[in-house]
Design a protein around this motif. Structure first.
Motif, PDB file in Angstrom:
ATOM      1  N   THR A  29     -57.293  31.151 -27.770  1.00 37.02           N
ATOM      2  CA  THR A  29     -57.735  29.969 -27.034  1.00 37.02           C
ATOM      3  C   THR A  29     -57.300  28.685 -27.715  1.00 37.02           C
ATOM      4  O   THR A  29     -57.023  28.635 -28.916  1.00 37.02           O
ATOM      5  N   VAL A  30     -57.270  27.624 -26.892  1.00 34.36           N
ATOM      6  CA  VAL A  30     -57.186  26.267 -27.422  1.00 34.36           C
ATOM      7  C   VAL A  30     -58.602  25.885 -27.834  1.00 34.36           C
ATOM      8  O   VAL A  30     -59.465  25.668 -26.987  1.00 34.36           O
ATOM      9  N   ALA A  31     -58.846  25.807 -29.123  1.00 32.82           N
ATOM     10  CA  ALA A  31     -60.170  25.445 -29.611  1.00 32.82           C
ATOM     11  C   ALA A  31     -60.289  23.945 -29.821  1.00 32.82           C
ATOM     12  O   ALA A  31     -61.373  23.366 -29.669  1.00 32.82           O
ATOM     13  N   ARG A  32     -59.161  23.314 -30.152  1.00 31.29           N
ATOM     14  CA  ARG A  32     -59.125  21.873 -30.391  1.00 31.29           C
ATOM     15  C   ARG A  32     -57.679  21.425 -30.188  1.00 31.29           C
ATOM     16  O   ARG A  32     -56.748  22.232 -30.317  1.00 31.29           O
ATOM     17  N   PHE A  33     -57.475  20.161 -29.864  1.00 31.18           N
ATOM     18  CA  PHE A  33     -56.127  19.643 -29.683  1.00 31.18           C
ATOM     19  C   PHE A  33     -55.536  19.246 -31.037  1.00 31.18           C
ATOM     20  O   PHE A  33     -56.207  18.626 -31.871  1.00 31.18           O
ATOM     21  N   SER A  34     -54.279  19.607 -31.241  1.00 29.89           N
ATOM     22  CA  SER A  34     -53.595  19.296 -32.493  1.00 29.89           C
ATOM     23  C   SER A  34     -52.160  18.895 -32.178  1.00 29.89           C
ATOM     24  O   SER A  34     -51.244  19.721 -32.209  1.00 29.89           O
ATOM     25  N   PRO A  35     -51.938  17.619 -31.849  1.00 29.93           N
ATOM     26  CA  PRO A  35     -50.616  17.184 -31.386  1.00 29.93           C
ATOM     27  C   PRO A  35     -49.485  17.431 -32.373  1.00 29.93           C
ATOM     28  O   PRO A  35     -48.371  17.762 -31.971  1.00 29.93           O
ATOM     29  N   ASP A  36     -49.740  17.300 -33.676  1.00 27.00           N
ATOM     30  CA  ASP A  36     -48.675  17.413 -34.662  1.00 27.00           C
ATOM     31  C   ASP A  36     -48.485  18.835 -35.190  1.00 27.00           C
ATOM     32  O   ASP A  36     -47.405  19.180 -35.657  1.00 27.00           O
ATOM     33  N   ALA A  52     -52.647  24.776 -35.435  1.00 24.33           N
ATOM     34  CA  ALA A  52     -53.941  24.434 -36.030  1.00 24.33           C
ATOM     35  C   ALA A  52     -55.057  24.349 -34.984  1.00 24.33           C
ATOM     36  O   ALA A  52     -56.240  24.431 -35.325  1.00 24.33           O
ATOM     37  N   GLY A  53     -54.682  24.198 -33.720  1.00 17.95           N
ATOM     38  CA  GLY A  53     -55.677  24.132 -32.654  1.00 17.95           C
ATOM     39  C   GLY A  53     -56.010  25.479 -32.038  1.00 17.95           C
ATOM     40  O   GLY A  53     -56.832  25.557 -31.117  1.00 17.95           O
ATOM     41  N   LEU A  54     -55.394  26.543 -32.557  1.00 17.66           N
ATOM     42  CA  LEU A  54     -55.562  27.882 -31.986  1.00 17.66           C
ATOM     43  C   LEU A  54     -56.748  28.607 -32.597  1.00 17.66           C
ATOM     44  O   LEU A  54     -56.996  28.520 -33.805  1.00 17.66           O
ATOM     45  N   ASP A  55     -57.467  29.339 -31.770  1.00 15.27           N
ATOM     46  CA  ASP A  55     -58.519  30.237 -32.243  1.00 15.27           C
ATOM     47  C   ASP A  55     -58.321  31.595 -31.581  1.00 15.27           C
ATOM     48  O   ASP A  55     -58.113  31.666 -30.364  1.00 15.27           O
ATOM     49  N   VAL A  87     -51.688  18.559 -23.988  1.00 18.10           N
ATOM     50  CA  VAL A  87     -51.016  18.141 -22.755  1.00 18.10           C
ATOM     51  C   VAL A  87     -51.516  18.991 -21.594  1.00 18.10           C
ATOM     52  O   VAL A  87     -51.438  20.220 -21.630  1.00 18.10           O
ATOM     53  N   GLY A  88     -52.037  18.337 -20.555  1.00 17.63           N
ATOM     54  CA  GLY A  88     -52.472  19.039 -19.352  1.00 17.63           C
ATOM     55  C   GLY A  88     -53.893  19.553 -19.378  1.00 17.63           C
ATOM     56  O   GLY A  88     -54.360  20.133 -18.394  1.00 17.63           O
ATOM     57  N   LEU A  89     -54.596  19.354 -20.481  1.00 16.62           N
ATOM     58  CA  LEU A  89     -55.988  19.793 -20.588  1.00 16.62           C
ATOM     59  C   LEU A  89     -56.871  18.611 -20.996  1.00 16.62           C
ATOM     60  O   LEU A  89     -56.411  17.665 -21.624  1.00 16.62           O
ATOM     61  N   ARG A  90     -58.153  18.710 -20.651  1.00 14.89           N
ATOM     62  CA  ARG A  90     -59.135  17.707 -21.052  1.00 14.89           C
ATOM     63  C   ARG A  90     -60.090  18.325 -22.074  1.00 14.89           C
ATOM     64  O   ARG A  90     -60.333  19.543 -22.047  1.00 14.89           O
ATOM     65  N   PRO A  91     -60.652  17.522 -22.950  1.00 17.36           N
ATOM     66  CA  PRO A  91     -61.543  18.069 -23.985  1.00 17.36           C
ATOM     67  C   PRO A  91     -62.681  18.905 -23.417  1.00 17.36           C
ATOM     68  O   PRO A  91     -63.073  19.907 -24.028  1.00 17.36           O
ATOM     69  N   GLU A  92     -63.201  18.513 -22.254  1.00 17.79           N
ATOM     70  CA  GLU A  92     -64.342  19.236 -21.688  1.00 17.79           C
ATOM     71  C   GLU A  92     -63.952  20.626 -21.173  1.00 17.79           C
ATOM     72  O   GLU A  92     -64.829  21.437 -20.859  1.00 17.79           O
ATOM     73  N   GLN A  93     -62.652  20.929 -21.091  1.00 13.63           N
ATOM     74  CA  GLN A  93     -62.217  22.256 -20.659  1.00 13.63           C
ATOM     75  C   GLN A  93     -62.164  23.267 -21.807  1.00 13.63           C
ATOM     76  O   GLN A  93     -62.000  24.465 -21.561  1.00 13.63           O
ATOM     77  N   LEU A  94     -62.290  22.798 -23.023  1.00 19.13           N
ATOM     78  CA  LEU A  94     -62.166  23.679 -24.179  1.00 19.13           C
ATOM     79  C   LEU A  94     -63.454  24.456 -24.426  1.00 19.13           C
ATOM     80  O   LEU A  94     -64.548  23.958 -24.162  1.00 19.13           O
ATOM     81  N   PRO A  95     -63.337  25.683 -24.958  1.00 25.27           N
ATOM     82  CA  PRO A  95     -62.096  26.411 -25.266  1.00 25.27           C
ATOM     83  C   PRO A  95     -61.447  26.968 -24.001  1.00 25.27           C
ATOM     84  O   PRO A  95     -62.140  27.450 -23.116  1.00 25.27           O
ATOM     85  N   MET A  96     -60.132  26.884 -23.935  1.00 29.37           N
ATOM     86  CA  MET A  96     -59.374  27.409 -22.804  1.00 29.37           C
ATOM     87  C   MET A  96     -58.475  28.540 -23.293  1.00 29.37           C
ATOM     88  O   MET A  96     -57.723  28.378 -24.262  1.00 29.37           O
ATOM     89  N   ILE A  97     -58.544  29.674 -22.619  1.00 25.23           N
ATOM     90  CA  ILE A  97     -57.678  30.805 -22.967  1.00 25.23           C
ATOM     91  C   ILE A  97     -56.246  30.479 -22.542  1.00 25.23           C
ATOM     92  O   ILE A  97     -55.995  30.065 -21.410  1.00 25.23           O
ATOM     93  N   LEU A  98     -55.322  30.659 -23.467  1.00 20.97           N
ATOM     94  CA  LEU A  98     -53.914  30.372 -23.231  1.00 20.97           C
ATOM     95  C   LEU A  98     -53.243  31.461 -22.390  1.00 20.97           C
ATOM     96  O   LEU A  98     -53.794  32.534 -22.187  1.00 20.97           O
TER      97      LEU A  98
END
Length: 319
Positions: free
Chosen positions: A5-12, A16-19, A53-64
């Motif tokens: 899942t996307v657990a947190r956004f990590s642009p760089d 690091a945003g993966l769980d 990109v394409g997701l909002r914080p309130e959608q997390l965690p989102m399964i990739l």
């Protein structure tokens, strides 16, 4: 169930945003089917999601994940078409905008994924689950660019900008099998050699002069746009399915209208395109090029390889 899942956004540093951990199984839903995933391919879309990109914080965690092949509860072996909603509205209604799995609905990098039943296509017995999982994004896009949108026919010449990724390798294999003269560009000498082994008629450095082509498959954007416009014959077609290097700084409209060049965009492909693609592979013996496979628990390793750009072909997670 285990899921990436996307657990947190990590642009760089997208990894690091993966769980990778436990998530609730999909709930039962009318007109939807839960698939036990056997294999799921990775795409750059997954890295963009991790960057936010394409997701909002309130959608997390989102399964990739947008691609999968697996088995339904009644034993049916299927390939998942990852486009949900849009005008067809199957399973969600016509008012829901079109999206890919992992954008509005949980994706495929999990032990199970739920999709509208209409989105399931029978997997040919001749294809393995790993091979079938490679198809719904990169291979489907390549098929649509070549034959549905680009309308390429045997004997024509096609330029593919870039080599090594799933889209480029798919286009070369599909085009060569259909009797097209495929020309590929790449900065990397090894990738050019590998493209020739896949069936490309020639492989050149980016920007090199090539014989005028009937169709250009363009997914790079700014770095290759001028070369695409100057390489297509008068009256030819440029099919655009991405811009990984950014938008072109100059559209070169004078050349486009004076030489009557058609520029057309495309995204993914329809369910019918997927059915036709599966039949094409089953009947011709063409198979996706698989760069590497990882267990779902090692999703970070697969995504890191994708982020490094070291792959040639598709990276697949096995469940």
């Amino acid at each position: 169930m285990l899921a990436a899942t996307v657990a947190r956004f990590s642009p760089d540093d997208p990894i690091a945003g993966l769980d990778v951990g436990d998530r609730p199984a999909p709930p039962a839903r009318e007109h939807w089917t839960t698939v036990d995933v056997r294999a799921a391919a990775l795409n750059h879309h997954d890295l963009w999601s991790l960057r936010g990109v394409g997701l909002r914080p309130e959608q997390l965690p989102m399964i990739l994940g947008t691609d999968a092949a697996g088995v339904t509860a009644d034993g049916r072996e299927v390939v998942v078409h990852g486009v949900i909603g849009g005008p067809s509205g199957h399973g969600v209604g016509p008012d829901e905008p079109r999206s890919l799995l992992s954008e509005r609905h949980p994706g495929t990098l999990a032990e199970q994924v739920a999709v509208p039943t209409w989105n399931l296509v029978d997997k040919p017995a001749a294809l393995s689950f790993v091979e079938a999982a490679c198809l719904p994004t990169a291979w489907l896009t390549a098929y649509r660019m070549l034959f549905t949108t680009g309308r390429a026919t045997p004997g024509q010449r096609v330029l593919v900008q870039g080599a090594g990724g799933g889209l480029a390798t798919a286009a070369v294999r599909l085009g060569a099998a259909a009797g097209l003269e495929m020309i590929v560009t790449s900065r990397d000498e090894n990738r050019r050699a590998q493209a020739l082994e896949l069936g490309a008629a020639s492989a050149v450095e980016p920007g090199a002069r090539v014989p005028r082509v009937d169709v250009v498959l363009e997914s790079v954007g700014r770095a290759t746009w001028s070369h695409s416009v100057r390489s297509v014959r008068p009256g030819g077609t440029i099919v655009v399915a991405g811009a990984t290097s950014g938008d072109a700084t100059a559209a070169e409209l004078t050349r486009i209208f004076f030489q009557e060049i058609t520029v057309v965009g495309t995204t993914m492909g329809s369910r019918d395109d997927l059915v036709h693609l599966l039949a094409f592979l089953a009947r011709t013996g063409v198979r996706p090029l698989v760069d590497s496979t990882f267990p779902l628990a090692r999703a970070a390793d697969g995504l890191s390889r994708l982020a490094d750009g070291a792959q040639f072909g598709k990276i697949v997670l096995e469940v």
